[in-house]
Design an enzyme around this catalytic site. Structure first.
Site, PDB file in Angstrom:
ATOM      1  N   THR A 160       0.752  -1.197   0.152  1.00  0.00           N
ATOM      2  CA  THR A 160      -0.028   0.100   0.012  1.00  0.00           C
ATOM      3  C   THR A 160       0.855   1.079  -0.009  1.00  0.00           C
ATOM      4  O   THR A 160       0.376   2.519  -0.144  1.00  0.00           O
ATOM      5  CB  THR A 160      -1.060   0.103   1.303  1.00  0.00           C
ATOM      6  OG1 THR A 160      -0.301   0.040   2.405  1.00  0.00           O
ATOM      7  CG2 THR A 160      -1.832  -1.045   1.086  1.00  0.00           C
ATOM      8  N   TYR A 212      -7.234  -5.980  11.727  1.00  0.00           N
ATOM      9  CA  TYR A 212      -6.540  -4.692  11.934  1.00  0.00           C
ATOM     10  C   TYR A 212      -6.621  -4.677  13.275  1.00  0.00           C
ATOM     11  O   TYR A 212      -5.359  -4.455  13.921  1.00  0.00           O
ATOM     12  CB  TYR A 212      -7.175  -3.533  11.292  1.00  0.00           C
ATOM     13  CG  TYR A 212      -6.244  -2.326  11.441  1.00  0.00           C
ATOM     14  CD1 TYR A 212      -5.158  -2.164  10.567  1.00  0.00           C
ATOM     15  CD2 TYR A 212      -6.680  -1.078  11.939  1.00  0.00           C
ATOM     16  CE1 TYR A 212      -4.084  -1.022  10.918  1.00  0.00           C
ATOM     17  CE2 TYR A 212      -6.191  -0.213  11.959  1.00  0.00           C
ATOM     18  CZ  TYR A 212      -4.651  -0.121  11.565  1.00  0.00           C
ATOM     19  OH  TYR A 212      -4.201   1.120  11.612  1.00  0.00           O
TER      20      TYR A 212
END
Ligand code: UDP
Length: 312
Positions: A38, A148
């Protein structure tokens, strides 16, 4: 100026690349590590001409070695938007868990101070507002955000264990929503989505009825807080975030006004486990670090909108 040297994992990411800029400008030697899933080279391209800057393309989940001394290890590698961690659920779990372990091991080996980028997501969908560091959270471990949230909760536990057992110096920052230049247009978060939609005259997609709240911190304020925390002696988690709380509908309206856009605001389904409210209790940062965010929301949004215009 300093002769100190630091490793920043996730150094090509949104926050990581701002940290590279900041610490290079203060004279540090900086090694950035990123697997670029990312992160983006474009965020650090301007740094390659600096002889105090090194880039290593590597996944922090595997054994990491950096030759030479390190005074600080800043572990900022991780997909960090709900859309990104839905695309990369297993890498998100691995970088938060295994990657934190590898980065801690390296910091221990080098005698370096370790900083963990944790998150307000450790509070889940909070039942108290604002959230103080003492709140244990309200997290669904098996929901889509669990990859997460739980990785970061594990990372905090691992970091505290290294502090207690190995007597390492650690810093844990619980980062609340942060925005600014170098956010990825397609990362799916509210700020880049709304700005991109508004600039293109496309419908602005508010999820649910837009009454959920967030408190947005401009990236330069965050970096200032991280620097202060790094150079403190606080080994327990600290919230860094702007306490100015807005509804997502207000955020959409503000962005539409600042971009002078004619876009309609439309409603889309609310994602599963989307926190209804979020605001940092930043008393500890304010009193112990003498940190206070300075950039008002509209000022930061204007800068972010200019960046998106330039890079579109
Ligand atoms: N959101 C939205 N429209 C979008 C993207 C996000 O209404 O196009 C909402 C999202 O549901 C959440 C808030 O904006 O309530 C902040 O989302 P973001 O992904 O920026 O970060 P989060 O705080 O949820 O991690």
């Amino acid at each position: 100026m300093t002769s100190k040297r630091m490793l920043i994992t996730g150094g090509a990411g949104f926050i990581g690349s701002h940290l590279c800029d900041h610490f290079l400008s203060k004279g540090y030697a900086v090694v950035a590590m990123d697997n670029l899933i990312t992160g983006e080279i474009a965020n650090i391209e301007h740094l390659f001409k600096n002889d105090r800057f090194t880039f290593i393309k590597q996944d922090v989940t595997n054994f990491i070695h950096v030759a030479g001394p390190l005074d600080f290890v800043l572990h900022f590698a991780s997909p960090a938007s709900p859309v990104d961690y839905a695309h990369f659920p297993i890498p998100t779990l691995k970088v938060g868990a295994l990657g934190t372990h590898k980065a801690l091991g390296l910091a221990k080996e080098k005698g370096a101070t370790f900083m963990l980028a944790s998150t307000s997501e450790v509070y889940g969908d909070p039942e108290v507002n604002p959230q103080p560091e003492s709140y244990w959270g309200h997290v669904n471990p098996i929901g889509p955000r669990g990859v997460y949230d739980e990785a970061k909760r594990f990372a905090e536990a691992m970091t505290m264990a290294y502090h207690r057992y190995h007597k390492m110096q650690v810093r844990i920052v619980r980062i609340f929503n942060t925005y600014g230049e170098r956010m990825r247009r397609e990362d799916g978060r509210a700020v880049p989505n709304f700005i991109t939609q508004a600039l293109r005259g496309k419908p602005i997609t508010v999820y649910g009825n837009g009454s959920q709240t967030r408190s947005l911190c401009y990236v330069s304020d965050l970096v200032d807080g991280l620097d202060k925390l790094l150079h403190s002696n606080l080994n327990t988690p600290i919230n860094i975030g702007n306490p100015h709380e807005v509804t997502i509908r207000q955020l959409a309206e503000t962005i539409r006004r600042l971009t002078k856009s004619g876009s309609k605001i439309v409603s889309k389904p609310l994602p599963v486990d989307d926190p209804r409210q979020r605001r940092p209790d930043e008393t500890v940062a304010r009193t112990k670090l003498r940190w206070t965010p300075r950039v008002p929301l509209e000022t930061g949004l204007k800068r972010t909108i200019s960046y998106f215009k330039k890079t579109s």
